[in-house]
Motif scaffolding. Sequence first.
Motif, mmCIF file in Angstrom:
data_model
loop_
_atom_site.group_PDB
_atom_site.id
_atom_site.type_symbol
_atom_site.label_atom_id
_atom_site.label_comp_id
_atom_site.label_asym_id
_atom_site.label_seq_id
_atom_site.Cartn_x
_atom_site.Cartn_y
_atom_site.Cartn_z
ATOM 1 N N MET A 123 0.823 -1.204 0.000
ATOM 2 C CA MET A 123 0.000 0.000 0.000
ATOM 3 C C MET A 123 0.861 1.259 0.000
ATOM 4 S SD MET A 123 -3.205 -0.956 2.474
ATOM 5 C CE MET A 123 -4.047 0.593 2.121
ATOM 6 N N VAL A 124 1.958 1.240 0.752
ATOM 7 C CA VAL A 124 2.860 2.393 0.782
ATOM 8 C C VAL A 124 3.439 2.629 -0.610
ATOM 9 C CG1 VAL A 124 5.087 3.215 1.676
ATOM 10 C CG2 VAL A 124 3.384 2.268 3.241
ATOM 11 N N LEU A 125 3.842 1.571 -1.295
ATOM 12 C CA LEU A 125 4.388 1.717 -2.646
ATOM 13 C C LEU A 125 3.333 2.270 -3.605
ATOM 14 C CD1 LEU A 125 6.639 1.374 -4.692
ATOM 15 C CD2 LEU A 125 5.942 -1.020 -4.946
ATOM 16 N N VAL A 126 2.130 1.720 -3.573
ATOM 17 C CA VAL A 126 1.055 2.188 -4.463
ATOM 18 C C VAL A 126 0.700 3.636 -4.135
ATOM 19 C CG1 VAL A 126 -1.383 1.869 -5.066
ATOM 20 C CG2 VAL A 126 0.155 -0.110 -4.960
ATOM 21 N N ALA A 127 0.607 3.982 -2.856
ATOM 22 C CA ALA A 127 0.305 5.367 -2.483
ATOM 23 C C ALA A 127 1.375 6.312 -3.011
ATOM 24 C CB ALA A 127 0.182 5.493 -0.964
ATOM 25 N N SER A 128 2.636 5.908 -2.908
ATOM 26 C CA SER A 128 3.728 6.742 -3.416
ATOM 27 C C SER A 128 3.582 6.974 -4.913
ATOM 28 C CB SER A 128 5.079 6.072 -3.155
ATOM 29 O OG SER A 128 5.322 5.947 -1.791
ATOM 30 N N GLU A 129 3.272 5.921 -5.644
ATOM 31 C CA GLU A 129 3.127 6.028 -7.099
ATOM 32 C C GLU A 129 1.939 6.920 -7.471
ATOM 33 O OE1 GLU A 129 5.065 4.855 -9.567
ATOM 34 O OE2 GLU A 129 6.491 4.039 -8.138
ATOM 35 N N LEU A 130 0.789 6.666 -6.853
ATOM 36 C CA LEU A 130 -0.406 7.440 -7.193
ATOM 37 C C LEU A 130 -0.262 8.899 -6.769
ATOM 38 C CD1 LEU A 130 -3.270 4.913 -6.337
ATOM 39 C CD2 LEU A 130 -2.150 5.308 -8.547
ATOM 40 N N ALA A 131 0.332 9.133 -5.609
ATOM 41 C CA ALA A 131 0.532 10.512 -5.148
ATOM 42 C C ALA A 131 1.511 11.246 -6.055
ATOM 43 C CB ALA A 131 1.028 10.519 -3.705
ATOM 44 N N THR A 132 2.574 10.576 -6.467
ATOM 45 C CA THR A 132 3.536 11.195 -7.378
ATOM 46 C C THR A 132 2.865 11.539 -8.698
ATOM 47 O OG1 THR A 132 5.381 10.052 -6.321
ATOM 48 C CG2 THR A 132 5.738 10.868 -8.557
ATOM 49 N N ASN A 133 2.022 10.645 -9.199
ATOM 50 C CA ASN A 133 1.275 10.936 -10.431
ATOM 51 C C ASN A 133 0.388 12.161 -10.253
ATOM 52 O OD1 ASN A 133 2.359 8.730 -11.752
ATOM 53 N ND2 ASN A 133 0.531 7.468 -11.571
ATOM 54 N N ALA A 134 -0.306 12.234 -9.124
ATOM 55 C CA ALA A 134 -1.204 13.368 -8.878
ATOM 56 C C ALA A 134 -0.423 14.677 -8.822
ATOM 57 C CB ALA A 134 -1.983 13.150 -7.584
ATOM 58 N N ILE A 135 0.727 14.652 -8.174
ATOM 59 C CA ILE A 135 1.545 15.863 -8.064
ATOM 60 C C ILE A 135 2.123 16.243 -9.423
ATOM 61 C CG2 ILE A 135 3.691 16.778 -7.091
ATOM 62 C CD1 ILE A 135 3.014 15.046 -4.565
ATOM 63 N N LYS A 136 2.594 15.250 -10.156
ATOM 64 C CA LYS A 136 3.269 15.504 -11.430
ATOM 65 C C LYS A 136 2.296 15.874 -12.556
ATOM 66 C CE LYS A 136 6.643 13.358 -14.483
ATOM 67 N NZ LYS A 136 7.474 12.164 -14.712
ATOM 68 N N HIS A 137 1.145 15.210 -12.604
ATOM 69 C CA HIS A 137 0.243 15.375 -13.737
ATOM 70 C C HIS A 137 -1.062 16.098 -13.398
ATOM 71 C CE1 HIS A 137 2.840 12.705 -15.963
ATOM 72 N NE2 HIS A 137 2.730 11.798 -15.019
ATOM 73 N N GLY A 138 -1.347 16.304 -12.134
ATOM 74 C CA GLY A 138 -2.599 16.939 -11.740
ATOM 75 C C GLY A 138 -2.396 18.385 -11.339
ATOM 76 N N LEU A 139 -3.423 18.945 -10.747
ATOM 77 C CA LEU A 139 -3.363 20.316 -10.239
ATOM 78 C C LEU A 139 -3.413 20.268 -8.719
ATOM 79 C CD1 LEU A 139 -5.848 22.058 -12.706
ATOM 80 C CD2 LEU A 139 -3.346 22.165 -12.724
ATOM 81 N N PRO A 140 -2.547 21.037 -8.047
ATOM 82 C CA PRO A 140 -2.488 20.994 -6.586
ATOM 83 C C PRO A 140 -3.704 21.640 -5.943
ATOM 84 C CG PRO A 140 -0.990 22.657 -7.461
ATOM 85 C CD PRO A 140 -1.605 21.964 -8.643
ATOM 86 N N PRO A 141 -3.885 21.377 -4.664
ATOM 87 C CA PRO A 141 -3.125 20.410 -3.894
ATOM 88 C C PRO A 141 -3.640 18.999 -4.143
ATOM 89 C CG PRO A 141 -4.767 21.421 -2.491
ATOM 90 C CD PRO A 141 -4.876 22.074 -3.841
ATOM 91 N N SER A 142 -2.770 18.019 -3.908
ATOM 92 C CA SER A 142 -3.170 16.612 -3.989
ATOM 93 C C SER A 142 -3.564 16.151 -2.600
ATOM 94 C CB SER A 142 -2.019 15.760 -4.517
ATOM 95 O OG SER A 142 -1.667 16.174 -5.814
ATOM 96 N N LEU A 143 -4.559 15.319 -2.539
ATOM 97 C CA LEU A 143 -5.064 14.819 -1.265
ATOM 98 C C LEU A 143 -5.041 13.300 -1.295
ATOM 99 C CD1 LEU A 143 -6.476 15.408 1.479
ATOM 100 C CD2 LEU A 143 -8.636 15.239 0.237
ATOM 101 N N VAL A 144 -4.423 12.695 -0.286
ATOM 102 C CA VAL A 144 -4.402 11.239 -0.148
ATOM 103 C C VAL A 144 -5.208 10.900 1.096
ATOM 104 C CG1 VAL A 144 -2.969 9.194 0.191
ATOM 105 C CG2 VAL A 144 -2.125 11.101 -1.214
ATOM 106 N N ARG A 145 -6.157 9.986 0.923
ATOM 107 C CA ARG A 145 -6.956 9.545 2.066
ATOM 108 C C ARG A 145 -6.828 8.040 2.209
ATOM 109 N NH1 ARG A 145 -12.873 11.010 1.743
ATOM 110 N NH2 ARG A 145 -12.660 10.044 -0.301
#
Length: 133
Positions: free
Chosen positions: A46-68
């Motif tokens: 889960m930590v690895l997947v969260a890191s990947e998805l959060a990095t994608n959100a930061i890199k390709h999305g608009l801030p702020p990114s929210l992880v729940r």
Amino acid sequence: MPHTEVARWELASPRDVRGLRASLHEAITGRPFPPDATLEEIPEQMVLVASELATNAIKHGLPPSLVRLLRAGGFLILDVADHDLSTPPEYAVGREPGEGGLGLHLARKLAFDIGWYLNDEEKTKHVWAQFGV
């Protein structure tokens, strides 16, 4: 399925992902992230997947990114949101592992289920991954 929010993190830059990894593991297990962690256990996956998805959100999305981190029945769900409604998540095609862009493939491999949706009311795009506990 009804869910309960266990924890949340707001991320503004790639530097924030390191803190996410440590505190997510602790939120799941009650213990700090072990320095010799392997990917054999669900919390580490889960930590690895969260890191990947959060990095994608930061890199390709608009801030702020929210992880729940959510709990629903016998599942834990990672929900990663950003504010770019115009760019859907995309699976990288034709890339070598060292070239990056394989976060969604990794999430699909490690999680019980994954998906994404738009919340027009909140103006957010959510990518989620579900894990059995």
